[in-house]
Write a protein that holds these residues in place. Structure first.
Motif, PDB file in Angstrom:
ATOM      1  N   TRP A  27       0.845  -1.203   0.000  1.00  0.00           N
ATOM      2  CA  TRP A  27       0.000   0.000   0.000  1.00  0.00           C
ATOM      3  C   TRP A  27       0.877   1.249   0.000  1.00  0.00           C
ATOM      4  O   TRP A  27       0.644   2.189  -0.754  1.00  0.00           O
ATOM      5  CB  TRP A  27      -0.923  -0.035   1.214  1.00  0.00           C
ATOM      6  CG  TRP A  27      -1.800   1.154   1.377  1.00  0.00           C
ATOM      7  CD1 TRP A  27      -2.903   1.475   0.627  1.00  0.00           C
ATOM      8  CD2 TRP A  27      -1.676   2.184   2.362  1.00  0.00           C
ATOM      9  NE1 TRP A  27      -3.462   2.637   1.097  1.00  0.00           N
ATOM     10  CE2 TRP A  27      -2.722   3.094   2.161  1.00  0.00           C
ATOM     11  CE3 TRP A  27      -0.785   2.407   3.394  1.00  0.00           C
ATOM     12  CZ2 TRP A  27      -2.886   4.221   2.961  1.00  0.00           C
ATOM     13  CZ3 TRP A  27      -0.961   3.533   4.181  1.00  0.00           C
ATOM     14  CH2 TRP A  27      -2.003   4.424   3.950  1.00  0.00           C
ATOM     15  N   GLY A  28       1.909   1.249   0.830  1.00  0.00           N
ATOM     16  CA  GLY A  28       2.833   2.382   0.885  1.00  0.00           C
ATOM     17  C   GLY A  28       3.541   2.601  -0.440  1.00  0.00           C
ATOM     18  O   GLY A  28       3.704   3.739  -0.903  1.00  0.00           O
ATOM     19  N   GLN A  29       3.942   1.512  -1.087  1.00  0.00           N
ATOM     20  CA  GLN A  29       4.597   1.608  -2.392  1.00  0.00           C
ATOM     21  C   GLN A  29       3.628   2.161  -3.441  1.00  0.00           C
ATOM     22  O   GLN A  29       4.026   2.945  -4.303  1.00  0.00           O
ATOM     23  CB  GLN A  29       5.102   0.231  -2.833  1.00  0.00           C
ATOM     24  CG  GLN A  29       6.214  -0.322  -1.973  1.00  0.00           C
ATOM     25  CD  GLN A  29       7.518   0.392  -2.180  1.00  0.00           C
ATOM     26  OE1 GLN A  29       7.988   0.514  -3.300  1.00  0.00           O
ATOM     27  NE2 GLN A  29       8.093   0.882  -1.105  1.00  0.00           N
ATOM     28  N   ALA A  30       2.375   1.776  -3.346  1.00  0.00           N
ATOM     29  CA  ALA A  30       1.368   2.279  -4.293  1.00  0.00           C
ATOM     30  C   ALA A  30       1.131   3.775  -4.080  1.00  0.00           C
ATOM     31  O   ALA A  30       1.064   4.539  -5.049  1.00  0.00           O
ATOM     32  CB  ALA A  30       0.063   1.496  -4.139  1.00  0.00           C
ATOM     33  N   ILE A  31       1.024   4.192  -2.836  1.00  0.00           N
ATOM     34  CA  ILE A  31       0.809   5.614  -2.534  1.00  0.00           C
ATOM     35  C   ILE A  31       1.963   6.456  -3.073  1.00  0.00           C
ATOM     36  O   ILE A  31       1.761   7.546  -3.597  1.00  0.00           O
ATOM     37  CB  ILE A  31       0.658   5.832  -1.014  1.00  0.00           C
ATOM     38  CG1 ILE A  31      -0.704   5.329  -0.567  1.00  0.00           C
ATOM     39  CG2 ILE A  31       0.821   7.297  -0.649  1.00  0.00           C
ATOM     40  CD1 ILE A  31      -0.917   5.400   0.919  1.00  0.00           C
ATOM     41  N   GLU A  32       3.174   5.931  -2.975  1.00  0.00           N
ATOM     42  CA  GLU A  32       4.358   6.649  -3.447  1.00  0.00           C
ATOM     43  C   GLU A  32       4.591   6.468  -4.951  1.00  0.00           C
ATOM     44  O   GLU A  32       5.592   6.942  -5.483  1.00  0.00           O
ATOM     45  CB  GLU A  32       5.586   6.185  -2.659  1.00  0.00           C
ATOM     46  CG  GLU A  32       5.521   6.565  -1.198  1.00  0.00           C
ATOM     47  CD  GLU A  32       6.694   6.022  -0.389  1.00  0.00           C
ATOM     48  OE1 GLU A  32       7.662   5.512  -0.984  1.00  0.00           O
ATOM     49  OE2 GLU A  32       6.633   6.125   0.849  1.00  0.00           O
ATOM     50  N   ARG A  33       3.671   5.775  -5.590  1.00  0.00           N
ATOM     51  CA  ARG A  33       3.729   5.518  -7.041  1.00  0.00           C
ATOM     52  C   ARG A  33       5.002   4.785  -7.444  1.00  0.00           C
ATOM     53  O   ARG A  33       5.576   5.032  -8.497  1.00  0.00           O
ATOM     54  CB  ARG A  33       3.573   6.807  -7.829  1.00  0.00           C
ATOM     55  CG  ARG A  33       2.219   7.450  -7.598  1.00  0.00           C
ATOM     56  CD  ARG A  33       2.090   8.750  -8.348  1.00  0.00           C
ATOM     57  NE  ARG A  33       0.760   9.287  -8.122  1.00  0.00           N
ATOM     58  CZ  ARG A  33      -0.095   9.536  -9.083  1.00  0.00           C
ATOM     59  NH1 ARG A  33       0.218   9.318 -10.328  1.00  0.00           N
ATOM     60  NH2 ARG A  33      -1.283  10.021  -8.793  1.00  0.00           N
ATOM     61  N   LYS A  34       5.419   3.853  -6.620  1.00  0.00           N
ATOM     62  CA  LYS A  34       6.608   3.057  -6.889  1.00  0.00           C
ATOM     63  C   LYS A  34       6.264   1.703  -7.484  1.00  0.00           C
ATOM     64  O   LYS A  34       7.167   0.977  -7.908  1.00  0.00           O
ATOM     65  CB  LYS A  34       7.425   2.883  -5.611  1.00  0.00           C
ATOM     66  CG  LYS A  34       8.035   4.176  -5.122  1.00  0.00           C
ATOM     67  CD  LYS A  34       8.887   3.941  -3.899  1.00  0.00           C
ATOM     68  CE  LYS A  34       9.543   5.239  -3.450  1.00  0.00           C
ATOM     69  NZ  LYS A  34      10.366   5.029  -2.238  1.00  0.00           N
ATOM     70  N   VAL A  35       5.006   1.365  -7.486  1.00  0.00           N
ATOM     71  CA  VAL A  35       4.555   0.078  -8.009  1.00  0.00           C
ATOM     72  C   VAL A  35       3.374   0.335  -8.943  1.00  0.00           C
ATOM     73  O   VAL A  35       2.540   1.206  -8.674  1.00  0.00           O
ATOM     74  CB  VAL A  35       4.186  -0.877  -6.844  1.00  0.00           C
ATOM     75  CG1 VAL A  35       3.031  -0.369  -6.040  1.00  0.00           C
ATOM     76  CG2 VAL A  35       3.909  -2.276  -7.340  1.00  0.00           C
ATOM     77  N   PRO A  36       3.293  -0.384 -10.081  1.00  0.00           N
ATOM     78  CA  PRO A  36       2.187  -0.158 -11.010  1.00  0.00           C
ATOM     79  C   PRO A  36       0.848  -0.576 -10.400  1.00  0.00           C
ATOM     80  O   PRO A  36       0.727  -1.672  -9.843  1.00  0.00           O
ATOM     81  CB  PRO A  36       2.534  -1.008 -12.229  1.00  0.00           C
ATOM     82  CG  PRO A  36       3.492  -2.027 -11.742  1.00  0.00           C
ATOM     83  CD  PRO A  36       4.201  -1.423 -10.559  1.00  0.00           C
ATOM     84  N   HIS A  37      -0.122   0.296 -10.487  1.00  0.00           N
ATOM     85  CA  HIS A  37      -1.442   0.032  -9.911  1.00  0.00           C
ATOM     86  C   HIS A  37      -2.480   0.950 -10.554  1.00  0.00           C
ATOM     87  O   HIS A  37      -2.140   1.840 -11.317  1.00  0.00           O
ATOM     88  CB  HIS A  37      -1.415   0.263  -8.403  1.00  0.00           C
ATOM     89  CG  HIS A  37      -1.258   1.710  -8.045  1.00  0.00           C
ATOM     90  ND1 HIS A  37      -0.040   2.345  -8.078  1.00  0.00           N
ATOM     91  CD2 HIS A  37      -2.165   2.650  -7.683  1.00  0.00           C
ATOM     92  CE1 HIS A  37      -0.201   3.616  -7.733  1.00  0.00           C
ATOM     93  NE2 HIS A  37      -1.494   3.816  -7.487  1.00  0.00           N
ATOM     94  N   PHE A  38      -3.709   0.703 -10.229  1.00  0.00           N
ATOM     95  CA  PHE A  38      -4.795   1.612 -10.572  1.00  0.00           C
ATOM     96  C   PHE A  38      -5.800   1.557  -9.438  1.00  0.00           C
ATOM     97  O   PHE A  38      -5.707   0.698  -8.559  1.00  0.00           O
ATOM     98  CB  PHE A  38      -5.419   1.281 -11.933  1.00  0.00           C
ATOM     99  CG  PHE A  38      -6.100  -0.066 -12.013  1.00  0.00           C
ATOM    100  CD1 PHE A  38      -7.476  -0.163 -11.908  1.00  0.00           C
ATOM    101  CD2 PHE A  38      -5.363  -1.226 -12.202  1.00  0.00           C
ATOM    102  CE1 PHE A  38      -8.117  -1.389 -12.000  1.00  0.00           C
ATOM    103  CE2 PHE A  38      -5.988  -2.461 -12.299  1.00  0.00           C
ATOM    104  CZ  PHE A  38      -7.364  -2.543 -12.199  1.00  0.00           C
TER     105      PHE A  38
END
Length: 64
Positions: A27-38
């Motif tokens: 979740w932290g990586q997603a918030i920091e836009r370090k992992v591909p997500h939508f």
């Protein structure tokens, strides 16, 4: 076809299990836009193959 797409789209819980990390870490990586997500509303989703490619370092993280 719908089952195929559903299997390819992972929830935060499923993605964290796939990568063997905690949900909090992912979740932290997603918030920091370090992992591909939508996002769907307020919920994070991950394309299985994009996540695996990212984990293998084959491409930089890209978010939509």
């Amino acid at each position: 076809m719908a089952d195929e797409v559903t299997a390819e789209v992972l929830t935060l819980h499923q993605a964290a299990n796939l990568l063997q990390v905690s949900e909090k870490t992912l979740w932290g990586q997603a918030i920091e836009r370090k992992v591909p997500h939508f996002k769907i509303g307020k919920q994070y989703r991950f394309h299985r193959q994009e996540l695996l490619d990212w984990a293998r370092g084959q491409r930089p993280a890209k978010t939509s």
